[in-house]
Design a protein around this motif. Structure first.
Motif, mmCIF file in Angstrom:
data_model
loop_
_atom_site.group_PDB
_atom_site.id
_atom_site.type_symbol
_atom_site.label_atom_id
_atom_site.label_comp_id
_atom_site.label_asym_id
_atom_site.label_seq_id
_atom_site.Cartn_x
_atom_site.Cartn_y
_atom_site.Cartn_z
ATOM 1 N N ASP A 1 -3.426 5.543 -7.432
ATOM 2 C CA ASP A 1 -2.177 5.178 -6.773
ATOM 3 C C ASP A 1 -1.436 6.379 -6.200
ATOM 4 O O ASP A 1 -0.217 6.393 -6.147
ATOM 5 N N ALA B 1 6.003 0.190 -2.654
ATOM 6 C CA ALA B 1 4.755 -0.544 -2.864
ATOM 7 C C ALA B 1 4.101 -0.186 -4.195
ATOM 8 O O ALA B 1 3.073 -0.759 -4.559
ATOM 9 N N GLY B 2 4.685 0.775 -4.913
ATOM 10 C CA GLY B 2 4.184 1.129 -6.234
ATOM 11 C C GLY B 2 3.227 2.299 -6.267
ATOM 12 O O GLY B 2 2.538 2.517 -7.267
ATOM 13 N N LEU B 3 3.203 3.069 -5.196
ATOM 14 C CA LEU B 3 2.302 4.219 -5.123
ATOM 15 C C LEU B 3 3.031 5.506 -5.474
ATOM 16 O O LEU B 3 4.203 5.676 -5.146
ATOM 17 N N ALA C 1 0.095 1.480 2.893
ATOM 18 C CA ALA C 1 0.187 0.728 1.646
ATOM 19 C C ALA C 1 -0.761 -0.468 1.652
ATOM 20 O O ALA C 1 -1.446 -0.755 0.661
ATOM 21 N N LYS C 2 -0.827 -1.157 2.776
ATOM 22 C CA LYS C 2 -1.719 -2.311 2.911
ATOM 23 C C LYS C 2 -3.180 -1.895 2.765
ATOM 24 O O LYS C 2 -3.975 -2.564 2.105
ATOM 25 N N GLY D 1 -4.287 -1.558 -0.617
ATOM 26 C CA GLY D 1 -4.231 -2.783 -1.414
ATOM 27 C C GLY D 1 -2.901 -3.055 -2.067
ATOM 28 O O GLY D 1 -2.818 -3.776 -3.061
ATOM 29 N N HIS D 2 -1.822 -2.502 -1.508
ATOM 30 C CA HIS D 2 -0.485 -2.688 -2.078
ATOM 31 C C HIS D 2 0.424 -3.412 -1.092
ATOM 32 O O HIS D 2 0.237 -3.367 0.101
ATOM 33 N N VAL E 1 6.026 3.351 0.966
ATOM 34 C CA VAL E 1 4.892 3.571 0.067
ATOM 35 C C VAL E 1 5.342 3.575 -1.390
ATOM 36 O O VAL E 1 4.676 3.028 -2.273
#
Length: 248
Positions: free
Chosen positions: A25, A61-63, A243-244, A247-248, A58
């Motif tokens: 991540d 998105a949890g990264l 992010a997409k 996979g987020h 980003v």
């Protein structure tokens, strides 16, 4: 013998878990360390919103994100990018926890490929001087790409992409569709004769198919694991695309 087998199985399990979590991540954002706008007396650096807009997308998105600069230390903000501050740029500079990320950046050369799943080259005119042919940029971007990661850049950030070279000698963006700050936009800023080269032309010379949208409007081009944005207005959408892709 049975005890030895248990130890081996446990060691393999720990290794596999660490590998699956390794860099899962983490995104590397790279900013310029260059401060002088050619032969003028004007200052340059990285464009603030081209960092903050994708940063917050980003992050939301949890990264995890690491911000590095070419030389390390305090990264220079292009003064012109402070003229029209928005909520993201104000929030980034106003929070000591995010402000310190650009005040004390690690040098790009100090980082390892395996730490990251994506690399994002942030724009600003400074990138035109210190991104191309940078050995650390090439090592990290090519390494991340070869491990199945994402290579992204926005506005003048694609200057880094113009010289990225795979081990077989082929340019990483050869045959790829890309965008970046256009000749028309550079001309509108009256900097065509100040920058060291035309970014649009150099991307084409590297074998890429250059695409652009209307000046100053968001334009993001995704070609496999190469993601590029044309101008400052594209920074938010570039973050969404990165992010997409992860996979987020």
């Amino acid at each position: 013998m049975r005890n030895l087998l248990k130890v081996v199985v446990a060691a393999v399990a720990v290794f596999l878990v660490s590998q699956s979590a390794f860099a899962a991540d983490k995104v590397l954002m790279v900013v310029s360390s260059h401060q002088k706008l050619g032969t003028t007396n004007e200052a340059t650096g990285f464009w603030l919103s081209e960092l903050t807009h994708p940063y917050f997308v980003v992050k939301k998105a949890g990264l995890d994100i690491t911000i590095a600069s070419i030389k390390g230390g305090e990264a220079p903000i292009d003064p012109r990018s402070l003229a029209n501050m928005d909520k993201d740029t104000k929030a980034f500079l106003g929070n000591p926890n995010t402000r310190k990320l650009i005040d004390r950046t690690p040098a790009l050369a100090s980082l390892k490929v395996g730490q990251f799943k994506a690399i994002v080259f942030v724009g600003g005119h400074g990138a035109m001087w210190d991104f191309p042919s940078n050995k650390a940029a090439n090592r990290l971007a090519v390494g991340i790409y070869q491990r199945g990661g994402i290579v992204a850049a926005v506005c003048h950030g694609p200057a880094a992409l113009t010289t990225l070279t795979l081990p077989n000698g082929k340019k990483l963006i050869a045959g790829k569709k890309v965008t970046g700050f256009s000749n028309a936009e550079e001309s509108a800023m009256k900097l065509t004769n100040v920058v060291p080269f035309s970014l649009e032309d150099k991307l084409k010379a590297a074998g890429a198919t250059y695409e652009s949208g209307p000046m100053w409007k968001s334009e993001v081009v995704v070609d496999g694991r190469v993601i590029t944005g044309q101008n400052p207005s594209s920074a938010h959408d570039l973050g969404v695309a990165v992010a997409k892709a992860l996979g987020h």
